[in-house]
Design an enzyme around this catalytic site. Structure first.
Site, short mmCIF file in Angstrom:
data_model
loop_
_atom_site.label_atom_id
_atom_site.label_comp_id
_atom_site.label_asym_id
_atom_site.label_seq_id
_atom_site.Cartn_x
_atom_site.Cartn_y
_atom_site.Cartn_z
N ASP A 1 120.86 -63.37 -35.40
CA ASP A 1 119.53 -62.74 -35.08
C ASP A 1 119.15 -61.29 -35.72
O ASP A 1 120.35 -60.81 -35.79
CB ASP A 1 119.46 -62.85 -33.50
CG ASP A 1 117.89 -62.76 -33.15
OD1 ASP A 1 116.78 -62.58 -33.91
OD2 ASP A 1 117.61 -62.36 -32.01
N GLY A 2 118.19 -60.96 -35.87
CA GLY A 2 117.91 -59.44 -36.25
C GLY A 2 117.44 -59.33 -37.62
O GLY A 2 117.63 -58.08 -38.24
N ASN B 1 110.59 -71.48 -33.54
CA ASN B 1 110.10 -70.50 -34.77
C ASN B 1 108.78 -70.86 -35.66
O ASN B 1 108.36 -69.99 -36.30
CB ASN B 1 111.13 -70.26 -35.65
CG ASN B 1 112.57 -69.39 -35.10
OD1 ASN B 1 113.67 -69.76 -35.31
ND2 ASN B 1 112.15 -68.61 -34.04
N ILE C 1 120.33 -67.10 -24.95
CA ILE C 1 120.81 -68.28 -25.84
C ILE C 1 119.57 -68.91 -26.46
O ILE C 1 119.91 -69.45 -27.71
CB ILE C 1 121.39 -69.65 -24.94
CG1 ILE C 1 122.58 -69.00 -23.93
CG2 ILE C 1 121.83 -70.71 -25.58
CD1 ILE C 1 123.00 -70.11 -22.90
#
Ligand code: IPE
Ligand code: IPE
Ligand code: MG
Length: 242
Positions: free
Chosen positions: A15-16, A63, A190
């Site tokens: 992530d990120g 997503n 999570i």
């Protein structure tokens, strides 16, 4: 690192990417590209260290809620990289598998690229890289349950014999429980990743954005993992008395 206890199965919620790019004045797409490049670099390092299975969360069922532009970029990135990088994974002797729903709304040419990368790397022996795409932990459990019900109806499975070991064979891939879960970018959740496999995992959260999550960052996670006392509901008497 040689005397350290190396986990068998590592999970990473990568992530990120978006924030990494925004911080640099780049587009989110450039963040996704940087994220893929880091995955390419760090995955052989992790598997060479003795980790046997590495599961990474690359695209969740949720997503698809993102903009058409971002989803489109990611789908094209998957097609391009899964096609181009097959020789790289063969050179590194890594077996690539995918977990997730191989059906709409995932475009058929992405599914084709996934199937061919799996096929091209199926005989490799230096660890398994499980890439989760159009993946949701709850969906995985529901899909396994449907397959189980079908087998019971077809009399291929006796319902009374169903236990955790048999159940887990119906999941997307035959993988072991996750020993160490890493999530980058400072989020402590999570997000529907591998719910079944995470039952007794150690969790490691880091503020580092995934495109910066290099070999050194992974070493830090392993060092932290080695400080944990995994009891699985029991008591480590030896440690307690010390
Ligand atoms: C992870 O990075 C990759 C995907 C979820 C596809 P993000 O795109 O979630 O990046 P942030 O969280 O917005 O920074
Ligand atoms: C989780 O990241 C999914 C992947 C890393 C592929 P998200 O960025 O989608 O998760 P949330 O929305 O912050 O929970
Ligand atoms: Mg995110």
């Amino acid at each position: 690192m040689s005397s350290l206890n190396i986990p068998n199965h590592v999970g990473i919620i990568l992530d990120g990417n978006g924030r990494w790019a925004t911080k640099r004045g780049l587009s989110r797409s450039e963040g996704h590209l940087a994220g893929f490049n880091m995955l390419k670099k760090v995955s052989p390092y992790i598997l060479n260290m003795g980790v046997k299975q590495l599961s990474v969360f690359a695209f969740s069922t949720e997503n698809f809620k993102r903009s058409k532009e971002e989803v489109g970029f990611l789908m094209n990135l998957f097609i391009k990289k899964f096609t181009e990088e097959s020789s790289y994974f063969n050179e590194k002797n890594i077996k690539v598998v995918f977990s997730g729903i191989r059906n709409k709304p995932l475009p058929s040419n992405v599914i084709k690229a996934m199937n061919s990368l799996e096929e091209n790397t199926k005989n490799n022996t230096n660890g398994i890289l499980n890439i989760c795409i159009n993946y949701g932990g709850r969906s995985e459990i529901i899909d396994a349950t449907k397959k189980i019900v079908n087998d019971v109806v077809d009399k291929k499975l006796d319902i009374n014999s169903l236990d955790e070991e048999i159940y887990s064979k119906y999941l997307y891939q035959k993988l072991d429980p996750i020993d160490l879960l890493i999530r980058t970018s400072g989020e402590n959740r999570i997000s529907n990743f591998m719910l079944w496999q995470l039952a007794y995992s150690e969790f490691y959260f880091t503020d580092t954005y995934f495109p910066d999550f290099n070999e050194e960052e992974f070493d830090k996670a392993i060092i932290e993992y080695n400080k944990r006392d995994r009891r699985f509901g029991g008591i480590n008497y030896e440690k307690k008395n010390n």
